[in-house]
Design a protein around this motif. Structure first.
Motif, short mmCIF file in Angstrom:
data_model
loop_
_atom_site.label_atom_id
_atom_site.label_comp_id
_atom_site.label_asym_id
_atom_site.label_seq_id
_atom_site.Cartn_x
_atom_site.Cartn_y
_atom_site.Cartn_z
N GLU A 36 0.81 -1.21 0.00
CA GLU A 36 0.00 0.00 0.00
C GLU A 36 0.85 1.26 0.00
O GLU A 36 0.50 2.26 -0.62
CB GLU A 36 -0.96 0.02 1.20
N VAL A 37 1.97 1.22 0.71
CA VAL A 37 2.87 2.38 0.76
C VAL A 37 3.44 2.66 -0.64
O VAL A 37 3.51 3.81 -1.08
CB VAL A 37 4.00 2.16 1.78
N GLY A 105 14.64 -5.38 -1.22
CA GLY A 105 14.34 -5.37 -2.65
C GLY A 105 12.95 -4.84 -2.95
O GLY A 105 12.33 -5.23 -3.94
N ALA A 106 12.47 -3.94 -2.12
CA ALA A 106 11.11 -3.42 -2.28
C ALA A 106 10.88 -2.70 -3.60
O ALA A 106 9.85 -2.93 -4.25
CB ALA A 106 10.75 -2.52 -1.10
N PRO A 107 11.80 -1.83 -4.06
CA PRO A 107 11.52 -1.16 -5.34
C PRO A 107 11.34 -2.14 -6.50
O PRO A 107 10.42 -1.99 -7.31
CB PRO A 107 12.75 -0.27 -5.56
N VAL A 146 7.39 8.60 2.69
CA VAL A 146 6.24 8.10 3.47
C VAL A 146 6.74 7.30 4.68
O VAL A 146 6.29 7.52 5.81
CB VAL A 146 5.30 7.25 2.59
N GLY A 147 7.67 6.40 4.46
CA GLY A 147 8.20 5.59 5.56
C GLY A 147 8.94 6.42 6.60
O GLY A 147 8.97 6.07 7.78
N SER A 148 9.51 7.54 6.16
CA SER A 148 10.28 8.39 7.07
C SER A 148 9.41 9.06 8.13
O SER A 148 9.89 9.40 9.20
CB SER A 148 11.05 9.44 6.28
N VAL A 149 8.13 9.24 7.83
CA VAL A 149 7.23 9.82 8.83
C VAL A 149 7.22 8.94 10.08
O VAL A 149 7.25 9.43 11.21
CB VAL A 149 5.80 9.97 8.26
N PHE A 150 7.21 7.65 9.89
CA PHE A 150 7.17 6.71 11.01
C PHE A 150 8.56 6.52 11.61
O PHE A 150 8.71 6.39 12.82
CB PHE A 150 6.57 5.39 10.54
N SER A 151 9.56 6.51 10.77
CA SER A 151 10.93 6.33 11.24
C SER A 151 11.37 7.47 12.15
O SER A 151 12.04 7.23 13.15
CB SER A 151 11.87 6.21 10.03
#
Length: 164
Positions: A36-37, A105-107, A146-151
């Motif tokens: 979803e991210v 390997g997400a991308p 987006v992930g950095s908001v949580f990090s």
């Protein structure tokens, strides 16, 4: 009788960065591997991603220097007027998400159809072709934002809680 709060030591230590790293990785992990991210990032405009970067900086600053009443911004070690602790927090925040995305390997997993050839060769075909060929890089940047908001929440919290 009024009790004085103890002041934290002024020196920024390697242990402080280690605490930030633990918190940053802890909260970033689940978001890096969530489809979803990556779908959200693919549908975002680059200006939205830059706004998120500004929000991450604001969250980090507020968590370090406004929410934590025992830390004094004037007592911090600085580089070019920016506190070392804040620089470390931002490097850890964006770095932890980037490292996890690349290690998992997400991308390549979530953007299998995107082209990664981003450079002068892509620009020679015009801006439209350059934008298409840079899709993997740009979408990955947006997903990292987006992930950095949580990090940043995890890293700043760990830094504040475990600081002596």
């Amino acid at each position: 009788m009024k009790l004085r709060r103890p002041r934290r030591p002024r020196d920024f230590r390697l242990a402080d960065s280690a605490q930030q790293i633990v918190g940053g990785f802890l909260l970033a992990g689940p978001f890096v591997v969530t489809e979803e991210v990556w779908v959200l990032a693919g549908n975002m405009h680059i200006l939205q991603a830059l706004a998120i970067v500004a929000i991450v900086f604001a969250i980090g600053y507020a968590a370090l220097y406004k929410a934590d009443t025992t830390r004094d911004l004037d007592d911090e070690q600085e580089v070019a007027g920016v506190p070392i602790r804040f620089i470390s927090l931002m490097v850890v925040t964006f770095g932890s998400v980037t490292v996890l995305a690349l290690l998992f390997g997400a991308p390549e997993t979530f953007l299998a159809d995107a082209e990664a050839s981003c450079g002068l060769a892509a620009l020679s075909g015009g801006l439209e072709r350059a934008a298409r060929s840079c899709e993997l890089v740009v979408t990955s940047f947006k997903a990292v934002c987006v992930g950095s908001v949580f990090s940043v929440v995890g890293a700043a919290t760990a830094d504040s809680i475990f600081a002596k």
